[in-house]
Scaffold this active site. Structure first.
Site, PDB file in Angstrom:
ATOM      1  N   GLU A 102       0.840  -1.216   0.000  1.00 18.74           N
ATOM      2  CA  GLU A 102       0.000   0.000   0.000  1.00 18.74           C
ATOM      3  C   GLU A 102       0.868   1.256   0.000  1.00 18.74           C
ATOM      4  O   GLU A 102       0.606   2.203  -0.741  1.00 18.74           O
ATOM      5  CB  GLU A 102      -0.954  -0.030   1.211  1.00 18.74           C
ATOM      6  CG  GLU A 102      -2.056  -1.060   0.987  1.00 18.74           C
ATOM      7  CD  GLU A 102      -2.924  -1.321   2.215  1.00 18.74           C
ATOM      8  OE1 GLU A 102      -2.359  -1.524   3.300  1.00 18.74           O
ATOM      9  OE2 GLU A 102      -4.153  -1.332   2.070  1.00 18.74           O
ATOM     10  N   GLU A 122      -3.335  -9.942   3.517  1.00 16.53           N
ATOM     11  CA  GLU A 122      -4.212  -9.632   4.654  1.00 16.53           C
ATOM     12  C   GLU A 122      -5.318 -10.661   4.827  1.00 16.53           C
ATOM     13  O   GLU A 122      -5.717 -10.997   5.938  1.00 16.53           O
ATOM     14  CB  GLU A 122      -4.856  -8.249   4.475  1.00 16.53           C
ATOM     15  CG  GLU A 122      -3.928  -7.072   4.748  1.00 16.53           C
ATOM     16  CD  GLU A 122      -3.155  -6.632   3.519  1.00 16.53           C
ATOM     17  OE1 GLU A 122      -3.032  -7.425   2.555  1.00 16.53           O
ATOM     18  OE2 GLU A 122      -2.656  -5.498   3.513  1.00 16.53           O
TER      19      GLU A 122
HETATM   20  N1  3HC Z   1       4.099  -7.893  11.707  1.00 11.51           N
HETATM   21  C1  3HC Z   1       4.764  -8.272  12.795  1.00 11.51           C
HETATM   22  N2  3HC Z   1       5.647  -9.294  12.803  1.00 11.51           N
HETATM   23  C2  3HC Z   1       5.844  -9.936  11.648  1.00 11.51           C
HETATM   24  C3  3HC Z   1       5.175  -9.593  10.480  1.00 11.51           C
HETATM   25  C4  3HC Z   1       4.264  -8.517  10.526  1.00 11.51           C
HETATM   26  N3  3HC Z   1       3.597  -8.086   9.449  1.00 11.51           N
HETATM   27  N4  3HC Z   1       5.562 -10.430   9.492  1.00 11.51           N
HETATM   28  C5  3HC Z   1       6.460 -11.250  10.039  1.00 11.51           C
HETATM   29  N5  3HC Z   1       6.633 -10.959  11.331  1.00 11.51           N
HETATM   30  C6  3HC Z   1       7.558 -11.598  12.266  1.00 11.51           C
HETATM   31  C7  3HC Z   1       7.256 -13.066  12.474  1.00 11.51           C
HETATM   32  O1  3HC Z   1       6.299 -13.242  13.486  1.00 11.51           O
HETATM   33  C8  3HC Z   1       8.620 -13.593  12.845  1.00 11.51           C
HETATM   34  O2  3HC Z   1       8.828 -13.228  14.184  1.00 11.51           O
HETATM   35  P1  3HC Z   1       9.576 -14.231  15.173  1.00 11.51           P
HETATM   36  O3  3HC Z   1      10.931 -14.442  14.568  1.00 11.51           O
HETATM   37  O4  3HC Z   1       9.551 -13.526  16.460  1.00 11.51           O
HETATM   38  O5  3HC Z   1       8.735 -15.477  15.121  1.00 11.51           O
HETATM   39  C9  3HC Z   1       9.581 -12.746  12.018  1.00 11.51           C
HETATM   40  O6  3HC Z   1       8.844 -11.576  11.659  1.00 11.51           O
HETATM   41  C10 3HC Z   1      10.068 -13.418  10.752  1.00 11.51           C
HETATM   42  O7  3HC Z   1       8.938 -13.931  10.046  1.00 11.51           O
HETATM   43  P2  3HC Z   1       8.993 -15.336   9.320  1.00 11.51           P
HETATM   44  O8  3HC Z   1       9.562 -16.361  10.238  1.00 11.51           O
HETATM   45  O9  3HC Z   1       7.646 -15.573   8.762  1.00 11.51           O
HETATM   46  O10 3HC Z   1      10.057 -15.022   8.183  1.00 11.51           O
HETATM   47  P3  3HC Z   1      10.075 -15.498   6.676  1.00 11.51           P
HETATM   48  O11 3HC Z   1      11.308 -14.915   6.111  1.00 11.51           O
HETATM   49  O12 3HC Z   1       9.850 -16.966   6.581  1.00 11.51           O
HETATM   50  O13 3HC Z   1       8.810 -14.805   5.992  1.00 11.51           O
HETATM   51  C11 3HC Z   1       7.334 -13.006   5.412  1.00 11.51           C
HETATM   52  C12 3HC Z   1       8.769 -13.414   5.846  1.00 11.51           C
HETATM   53  C13 3HC Z   1       7.038 -13.544   4.008  1.00 11.51           C
HETATM   54  C14 3HC Z   1       7.293 -11.503   5.401  1.00 11.51           C
HETATM   55  C15 3HC Z   1       6.316 -13.614   6.410  1.00 11.51           C
HETATM   56  O14 3HC Z   1       6.731 -13.289   7.717  1.00 11.51           O
HETATM   57  C16 3HC Z   1       4.927 -13.084   6.248  1.00 11.51           C
HETATM   58  O15 3HC Z   1       4.200 -13.560   5.404  1.00 11.51           O
HETATM   59  N6  3HC Z   1       4.554 -12.115   7.090  1.00 11.51           N
HETATM   60  C17 3HC Z   1       3.205 -11.603   7.124  1.00 11.51           C
HETATM   61  C18 3HC Z   1       3.010 -10.612   6.021  1.00 11.51           C
HETATM   62  C19 3HC Z   1       1.629 -10.046   6.132  1.00 11.51           C
HETATM   63  O16 3HC Z   1       0.668 -10.720   6.424  1.00 11.51           O
HETATM   64  N7  3HC Z   1       1.515  -8.731   5.854  1.00 11.51           N
HETATM   65  C20 3HC Z   1       0.262  -8.065   5.945  1.00 11.51           C
HETATM   66  C21 3HC Z   1       0.060  -7.575   7.328  1.00 11.51           C
HETATM   67  S1  3HC Z   1      -1.536  -6.874   7.581  1.00 11.51           S
HETATM   68  C22 3HC Z   1      -1.447  -5.345   6.844  1.00 11.51           C
HETATM   69  O17 3HC Z   1      -0.462  -4.992   6.260  1.00 11.51           O
HETATM   70  C23 3HC Z   1      -2.677  -4.502   7.004  1.00 11.51           C
HETATM   71  C24 3HC Z   1      -2.642  -3.296   6.105  1.00 11.51           C
HETATM   72  O18 3HC Z   1      -3.418  -3.542   4.967  1.00 11.51           O
HETATM   73  C25 3HC Z   1      -3.210  -2.122   6.827  1.00 11.51           C
END
Ligand code: 3HC
Ligand code: NAI
Length: 677
Positions: A102, A122
């Site tokens: 975004e 999301e």
């Molecule tokens: N917020 C907070 N913590 C997050 C995060 C996020 N968006 N994404 C990842 N983390 C944290 C994980 O919990 C993990 O923490 P930990 O080591 O304490 O367990 C650490 O970051 C590393 O994450 P992964 O182990 O998953 O690392 P990978 O390298 O395997 O994957 C990734 C990276 C592809 C970015 C994966 O973490 C992921 O898919 N994250 C979620 C992404 C997501 O859903 N984004 C949308 C969020 S909602 C949003 O943006 C709303 C908006 O529209 C307003």
């Protein structure tokens, strides 16, 4: 959290919030202040937003969702980016997801390295893009692509993102240097046409048909999930409403979803998935364990599981030697593997190149000698202790000393494998279908068949559990796994208890025994593989199930033989008996120390039984209902029905105490379990 620097005439805003540069309050503040500072600096002609370390921001900070919201809002930060009179370029590497994407859509230009991926995940957290994503992406790429990306949550490669028009340019070499060059090349160009809020959604005249088709599809594909439905509604607003009204609607829907139980459960599952990967055992942990190299593998038995396991290994690019007891069964197995690989390619789960390579990696054999050099053997022959011991004896003689010898046994004691190398023998219990399910290992199954014995109809039970959100009811699962497997398992259990099962057996090992499966087995109804089980199928090995009056007759004959008077069982009771016995078992597993955290159990269910993520898992589900209530109902069933629910001290203690038993999951602010006394 956002490092500010000026390189020549370009201001660089580097988000620095490891590990994934999530858009926390501090990052949002840093971006807002950085844009203001760069706008005021007369030396600065253009601005770059990028991520330090591994990635461009991968989204909003999910840990903040359960807390009171704090300004500045991401959308306000975005507005200030878009309003900038100096061009703002997003320079993308790693994963540009959710709020990260975004932010980039507020920028006037987006460039990326080829390895980058973008997406709106999301929906997997029970949400929709809440910082204008649902209004801006359709304006940039049109409805079909926007709907697909936002409702599926899939990650899109940089190459595809360029094709869709999300990215303006792909760059090679150093991203920052390329971004500075790019930013300087756009200085002075009109910015108005780069501001997405002023654009019309391309193909808006087809909006009704496209959105209605998308709505029908998500309702079918993501049955029971609320977020995909609201995603479609929000995207549709990008056409039906002016930009500002569309943003208001998106914000309302986001708030509504975020307050829902589904979002809580899905966000819990997100963190639980990561928690369980941090395993720890008395002799080591995820920090200290080192994977053994596996270059060659063998699978024994080309039945339901053996073929599925072979597909798993082949999909991972590993060579597989497949061993069967005779040529005919071997050829059957090869045909099944070919069909499964083709199916996986069609569904986009396995790339075509991998499937093509698999044909060269798969070696059929009837000869144990061919296994002498393999690193890993997975045995999936019939569930019969004598046979498995024989097989392990042969493997022990033939396989090299370092080879890992694994059994896919459902029930047998792995210590009975009798080899000279017990340290190299392990249980490797796949779930059916093995090429699809992510779980390796098992938690206790259900006792639903008792309910059929008492009068429930298996098709009604399946329907009730599917309505709850399970992709398949327990009887469809039994047909899929094979009723013969259940039969072999109980025969082995009886043998290990020094008894045999007869038509009159009512108890086995102190637990109520239900013989309906035996009656079906004797009539050759082994499930999908024979085209008949609890259901009938369009063909042997078919997938289309229809209720079968013949199966109901067999069940009714069974009841009459046993003198069981059929009674009516309500939907609520079906759910309680199905779910609560599993919850009780979950507490038992914790009590026995087999698992240490409720997350372990929930993730087993999410991966192994495709339990709906929007319910979080059985332990999370229990916490939502309240352990006190769950415990009382378990006691009720224990006392009032012949079903033997194993009484669990732990649940009793936690369920009957009135204070201090619930704890708040720190990140999400929701009650998940009772783990603080
Ligand atoms: N917020 C907070 N913590 C997050 C995060 C996020 N968006 N994404 C990842 N983390 C944290 C994980 O919990 C993990 O923490 P930990 O080591 O304490 O367990 C650490 O970051 C590393 O994450 P992964 O182990 O998953 O690392 P990978 O390298 O395997 O994957 C990734 C990276 C592809 C970015 C994966 O973490 C992921 O898919 N994250 C979620 C992404 C997501 O859903 N984004 C949308 C969020 S909602 C949003 O943006 C709303 C908006 O529209 C307003
Ligand atoms: P299956 O009956 O479909 O296949 C077993 C295969 O083993 C048959 O093709 C048979 O010919 C072959 N076989 C028998 N003896 C052999 C030998 N000496 N050498 C080579 N091949 C031999 O059974 P299924 O369902 O594949 O189960 C296999 C194992 O996996 C069992 O231990 C079962 O308990 C376990 N399991 C089954 C699950 C299921 O859902 N079906 C799930 C998880 C584990």
């Amino acid at each position: 959290m956002v490092d500010y620097s000026v390189k020549g005439q370009v201001a660089l805003l580097e988000v620095n919030n490891p590990p994934v540069n999530a858009l926390s309050t501090a990052v949002r503040t840093g971006l807002r202040d950085g844009i203001a500072k760069a706008s005021k600096d007369p030396k600065v002609k253009a601005i770059i937003i990028c991520g330090k370390g591994q990635t461009f921001p991968a989204g909003a900070d999910i840990r903040e969702f359960g807390q009171p919201p704090r300004a500045p809002w991401l959308i306000e930060v975005g507005d200030s980016i878009e309003a900038s009179l100096k061009p703002v370029v997003a320079a993308i590497h790693g994963t540009c997801l959710g709020g990260g994407l975004e932010v980039s859509l507020f920028c006037h230009y987006r460039i990326a390295v080829k390895s980058a991926r973008v997406g709106f995940p999301e929906v997997n957290l029970g949400l929709l893009p809440g910082a204008a994503g649902t209004q801006r992406l359709p304006r940039l790429v049109g409805l079909p692509v926007a709907l697909d990306m936002i409702t599926s949550g899939r990650h899109v490669t940089a190459l595809d993102a360029k094709k869709y028009g999300i990215l303006d340019e792909l760059v090679a070499g150093d991203l920052i240097n390329a971004a500075i060059k790019y930013a300087m090349s756009v200085v002075g160009k009109p910015l108005m046409e780069r501001r997405l809020r002023y654009k019309q959604v391309p193909g808006a005249d087809k909006a009704r048909e496209v959105c209605e088709a998308a709505m029908a599809q998500v309702k079918r594909k993501y049955k029971g999930y609320e977020a995909p439905v609201e995603c479609v509604r929000a995207v549709r607003a990008s056409v039906d409403l002016p930009y500002a009204d569309g943003i208001r609607m998106e914000s309302e829907l986001f708030k509504q979803l975020n307050a829902s139980g589904q979002a809580r459960a899905q966000q819990y599952a997100f963190f639980a998935e990561r928690t369980v990967s941090r395993w720890s055992m008395p002799n080591g942990s995820y920090r200290t364990a080192k994977a053994l190299p596996v270059k060659t593998t063998a699978v024994l038995g080309a039945g339901t599981m053996g073929t599925g396991i072979a597909v798993c290994l082949l999909s991972a690019g590993l060579p597989v030697i497949l061993l069967e007891q005779n040529e005919k069964l071997l050829q059957n197995g090869l045909r099944t593997i070919k069909a499964l690989m083709e199916g996986s390619v069609k569904l986009g789960k396995v790339p075509m190149e991998v499937a093509q390579k698999a044909t060269t990696l798969l070696k059929p054999t009837l000869n144990y000698e061919d296994l002498k050099d393999v690193d890993l053997v997975i045995e999936a022959v019939f569930e019969n202790l004598k046979l498995k011991r024989e097989v392990f004896g042969k493997l022990d003689k033939i396989c090299k000393p370092s080879a890992l010898l694994c059994s896919n046994t459902s029930t047998l004691d792995i210590d009975l494998a009798a080899t000279s190398r017990p340290d190299k023998v392990a249980g490797m219990h796949f779930f059916a279908p093995a090429y699809h399910m992510r779980l390796l290992e098992n938690i206790y199954g259900t006792k639903t068949s008792f309910m059929v014995e008492e009068g429930a109809n298996p098709y009604e039970i399946d329907q009730i559990m599917e309505d709850l959100g399970m992709p398949m009811g327990p009887f469809k699962v039994r047909d899929l796994s094979g009723i013969d497997i259940g039969w072999r398992i109980t025969q082995e259990v009886a043998k290990s208890l020094g008894t045999t099962i007869t038509k009159e057996t009512k108890y086995l090992g102190g637990e109520r025994y239900c013989g309906i499966g035996d009656d079906l087995y004797e009539k050759g109804r082994h499930g999908r593989k024979t085209g008949l089980g609890f259901y009938k199928y369009e063909k042997k090995g078919g997938k289309i199930s229809t209720p079968d009056p013949d199966a109901l007759d067999i069940i009714e004959a069974y009841r009459q033989r046993r003198g069981i008077v059929k009674c009516k069982i309500s939907s609520q009771e079906v759910i309680e008996r199905q779910m609560y016995s599993s919850i009780n078992e979950g507490f038992k597993i914790l009590e026995e120390g087999i698992c240490t955290r409720p997350e372990d159990i929930d993730i087993s269910w999410l991966y192994g039984f495709t339990f709906p993520k929007y319910l979080g898992g059985p332990m999370f589900y229990a916490s939502r209902i309240g352990l006190q209530k769950v415990y009382e109902r378990i006691c009720y069933y224990h006392e009032n029905f012949p079903l033997k629910q194993r009484d669990c001290k732990d649940l009793r203690r936690r369920g009957s105490s009135t204070s201090g038993v619930y704890t708040m999951y720190p990140a999400l602010g929701v009650v998940i379990n009772s783990y603080c006394d």
